[in-house]
Design an enzyme around this catalytic site. Structure first.
Site, PDB file in Angstrom:
ATOM      1  N   ASP A 106       0.865  -1.187   0.000  1.00 13.63           N
ATOM      2  CA  ASP A 106       0.000   0.000   0.000  1.00 13.63           C
ATOM      3  C   ASP A 106       0.900   1.235   0.000  1.00 13.63           C
ATOM      4  O   ASP A 106       1.094   1.888   1.026  1.00 13.63           O
ATOM      5  CB  ASP A 106      -0.923  -0.018   1.223  1.00 13.63           C
ATOM      6  N   LYS A 156     -10.832  -5.661  -5.320  1.00 15.59           N
ATOM      7  CA  LYS A 156     -12.197  -5.848  -4.785  1.00 15.59           C
ATOM      8  C   LYS A 156     -13.255  -5.502  -5.828  1.00 15.59           C
ATOM      9  O   LYS A 156     -14.017  -4.555  -5.676  1.00 15.59           O
ATOM     10  CB  LYS A 156     -12.382  -5.015  -3.511  1.00 15.59           C
ATOM     11  N   LEU A 157     -13.287  -6.320  -6.884  1.00 20.44           N
ATOM     12  CA  LEU A 157     -14.201  -6.030  -7.994  1.00 20.44           C
ATOM     13  C   LEU A 157     -15.660  -6.090  -7.542  1.00 20.44           C
ATOM     14  O   LEU A 157     -16.059  -6.966  -6.775  1.00 20.44           O
ATOM     15  CB  LEU A 157     -13.995  -7.049  -9.119  1.00 20.44           C
ATOM     16  N   ASP A 171     -19.225  -4.810  -9.831  1.00 18.60           N
ATOM     17  CA  ASP A 171     -19.849  -4.002 -10.881  1.00 18.60           C
ATOM     18  C   ASP A 171     -20.919  -4.884 -11.507  1.00 18.60           C
ATOM     19  O   ASP A 171     -21.217  -5.961 -10.988  1.00 18.60           O
ATOM     20  CB  ASP A 171     -18.771  -3.576 -11.903  1.00 18.60           C
ATOM     21  N   ASN A 213     -21.291  -8.282 -16.565  1.00 20.22           N
ATOM     22  CA  ASN A 213     -20.498  -8.231 -17.798  1.00 20.22           C
ATOM     23  C   ASN A 213     -19.141  -7.567 -17.543  1.00 20.22           C
ATOM     24  O   ASN A 213     -18.092  -8.053 -17.987  1.00 20.22           O
ATOM     25  CB  ASN A 213     -21.291  -7.457 -18.861  1.00 20.22           C
ATOM     26  N   THR A 214     -19.146  -6.472 -16.800  1.00 22.32           N
ATOM     27  CA  THR A 214     -17.907  -5.739 -16.510  1.00 22.32           C
ATOM     28  C   THR A 214     -16.987  -6.563 -15.619  1.00 22.32           C
ATOM     29  O   THR A 214     -15.770  -6.620 -15.839  1.00 22.32           O
ATOM     30  CB  THR A 214     -18.244  -4.384 -15.846  1.00 22.32           C
ATOM     31  N   THR A 267     -12.606  -5.535   7.410  1.00 19.12           N
ATOM     32  CA  THR A 267     -12.189  -5.655   8.811  1.00 19.12           C
ATOM     33  C   THR A 267     -12.234  -4.321   9.556  1.00 19.12           C
ATOM     34  O   THR A 267     -12.089  -4.285  10.770  1.00 19.12           O
ATOM     35  CB  THR A 267     -10.768  -6.252   8.922  1.00 19.12           C
ATOM     36  N   ARG A 319      -1.837  -7.946  13.445  1.00 21.35           N
ATOM     37  CA  ARG A 319      -0.898  -7.038  14.095  1.00 21.35           C
ATOM     38  C   ARG A 319       0.007  -7.806  15.034  1.00 21.35           C
ATOM     39  O   ARG A 319      -0.489  -8.444  15.962  1.00 21.35           O
ATOM     40  CB  ARG A 319      -1.672  -5.972  14.917  1.00 21.35           C
ATOM     41  N   GLN A 325      -7.894  -0.614  11.805  1.00 23.00           N
ATOM     42  CA  GLN A 325      -8.433  -1.969  11.878  1.00 23.00           C
ATOM     43  C   GLN A 325      -9.111  -2.160  13.233  1.00 23.00           C
ATOM     44  O   GLN A 325      -8.530  -1.875  14.274  1.00 23.00           O
ATOM     45  CB  GLN A 325      -7.309  -3.012  11.716  1.00 23.00           C
ATOM     46  N   GLY A 367       0.272  -5.162   6.074  1.00 23.40           N
ATOM     47  CA  GLY A 367       0.728  -3.967   5.385  1.00 23.40           C
ATOM     48  C   GLY A 367       1.631  -3.116   6.249  1.00 23.40           C
ATOM     49  O   GLY A 367       2.852  -3.348   6.334  1.00 23.40           O
TER      50      GLY A 367
HETATM   51  O1  C5P Z   1      -1.715  -1.942   6.869  1.00 26.70           O
HETATM   52  P1  C5P Z   1      -2.641  -3.093   7.150  1.00 26.70           P
HETATM   53  O2  C5P Z   1      -1.893  -4.318   7.673  1.00 26.70           O
HETATM   54  O3  C5P Z   1      -3.834  -2.720   8.001  1.00 26.70           O
HETATM   55  O4  C5P Z   1      -3.197  -3.521   5.702  1.00 26.70           O
HETATM   56  C1  C5P Z   1      -4.221  -4.452   5.533  1.00 26.70           C
HETATM   57  C2  C5P Z   1      -4.463  -4.662   4.078  1.00 26.70           C
HETATM   58  O5  C5P Z   1      -5.521  -5.601   3.899  1.00 26.70           O
HETATM   59  C3  C5P Z   1      -4.889  -3.397   3.312  1.00 26.70           C
HETATM   60  O6  C5P Z   1      -4.280  -3.482   2.031  1.00 26.70           O
HETATM   61  C4  C5P Z   1      -6.404  -3.521   3.202  1.00 26.70           C
HETATM   62  O7  C5P Z   1      -6.885  -2.937   2.021  1.00 26.70           O
HETATM   63  C5  C5P Z   1      -6.594  -5.045   3.152  1.00 26.70           C
HETATM   64  N1  C5P Z   1      -7.899  -5.532   3.598  1.00 26.70           N
HETATM   65  C6  C5P Z   1      -8.403  -5.299   4.862  1.00 26.70           C
HETATM   66  N2  C5P Z   1      -9.633  -5.787   5.224  1.00 26.70           N
HETATM   67  C7  C5P Z   1     -10.354  -6.516   4.359  1.00 26.70           C
HETATM   68  C8  C5P Z   1      -9.863  -6.765   3.083  1.00 26.70           C
HETATM   69  C9  C5P Z   1      -8.619  -6.264   2.734  1.00 26.70           C
HETATM   70  O8  C5P Z   1      -7.740  -4.659   5.658  1.00 26.70           O
HETATM   71  N3  C5P Z   1     -11.524  -7.035   4.745  1.00 26.70           N
END
Ligand code: C5P
Length: 245
Positions: free
Chosen positions: A16, A68-69, A71, A74-75, A121, A182, A191, A211
């Site tokens: 990210d 995270k599609l 739509d 078709n798209t 989350t 974490r 989160q 991340g």
């Molecule tokens: O920085 P951090 O560890 O919080 O990043 C979590 C990653 O997981 C982010 O890229 C976020 O978009 C993704 N994510 C999330 N919760 C979800 C789906 C994806 O935090 N339900």
């Protein structure tokens, strides 16, 4: 269940980051400590993300395209067909029945595995009420998980708090990927439902998406290594307690 995957390959580092330079710097800094990367909206919409996805796949790393599609069918079908050409291992769709069925059609014949996002989350029950849902987090996740399984989706993205119950209800084959992870003492940020890597793996998660605890660490490589160590401990607990088949 994916018991043969090595601890290192279970860590998915979320790139990210704002652009190509930052992403390439992070990939170089992590070196062999990371084998799996997630490319999300920020990097994709910078214009660099999909090229980086191709480069990573060509260099033998695994790639998770997290756009995270959602739509019209078709798209979604046509977008998924394009994602399948990138060499990615995973791509996400929102867990709406129409969307999942369309993505399945788009991924047909490719090696791309689809993951459905149940409930973000960062959401708790009051956020769902504010968004107009009649279900609480637990019930909406359970409903969407059943729908994903019925649609032939390969895996689910969910909070580690849901992993144990979901593993029990969905069986061993559904891939469980958990963000909201974490390491002990780390900042939760936005989160709301977090768990340590050890506990998330012990609860039955197959892959962890991490991340900021890696990308914002003073030493990202050391942070990744420490998480891989925690994953090893989680697998040891899992085998010892035989909680997950
Ligand atoms: O920085 P951090 O560890 O919080 O990043 C979590 C990653 O997981 C982010 O890229 C976020 O978009 C993704 N994510 C999330 N919760 C979800 C789906 C994806 O935090 N339900």
């Amino acid at each position: 269940m994916t018991e043969t995957i090595s601890p290192r390959d279970r860590l998915i580092v979320a790139l990210d980051l704002p652009g190509a330079a930052e992403a390439r710097e992070m990939i170089a800094a992590l070196g062999d400590s990371a084998s799996f990367y997630k490319i999300g909206m920020e990097l994709a919409y910078s214009g660099a993300g999909l090229d980086i996805a191709r480069e990573l796949a060509a260099s033998g790393k695994k790639v998770f395209i997290d756009l995270k599609l959602h739509d019209i069918p078709n798209t979604v079908e046509r977008a998924t067909r394009q994602l399948a050409t990138l060499g990615a291992t995973f791509a996400t769709v929102h867990a709406y029945p129409q969307t999942m069925a369309a993505a399945k059609r788009g991924a047909t014949g490719s090696g791309l595995k689809l993951l459905a996002v149940t409930v973000m989350t960062s959401y708790d029950d009051s956020d769902l009420t504010a968004a107009g849902y009649a279900f609480n987090v637990r019930d909406l996740i359970a409903r969407r998980a059943r729908q994903a399984q019925a649609a032939g989706i390969d895996g689910l993205v969910m909070s580690p708090e849901e992993a144990e119950a979901m593993r029990a209800s969905l069986g061993p084959d559904m891939i469980i990927v958990t963000p909201g992870v974490r390491p002990a003492g780390a900042d939760a940020g936005d989160q709301k439902r977090v768990m340590t890597p050890t506990l998330a793996i012990a609860a039955g998660a197959d892959y962890l998406v991490v991340g900021r605890p890696v990308t914002e660490a003073r030493d990202p490589k050391a942070a990744a290594e420490s998480i891989v160590g925690e994953i090893e401990s989680g697998l040891a607990i899992r085998h010892k307690t035989n909680r997950v088949a």
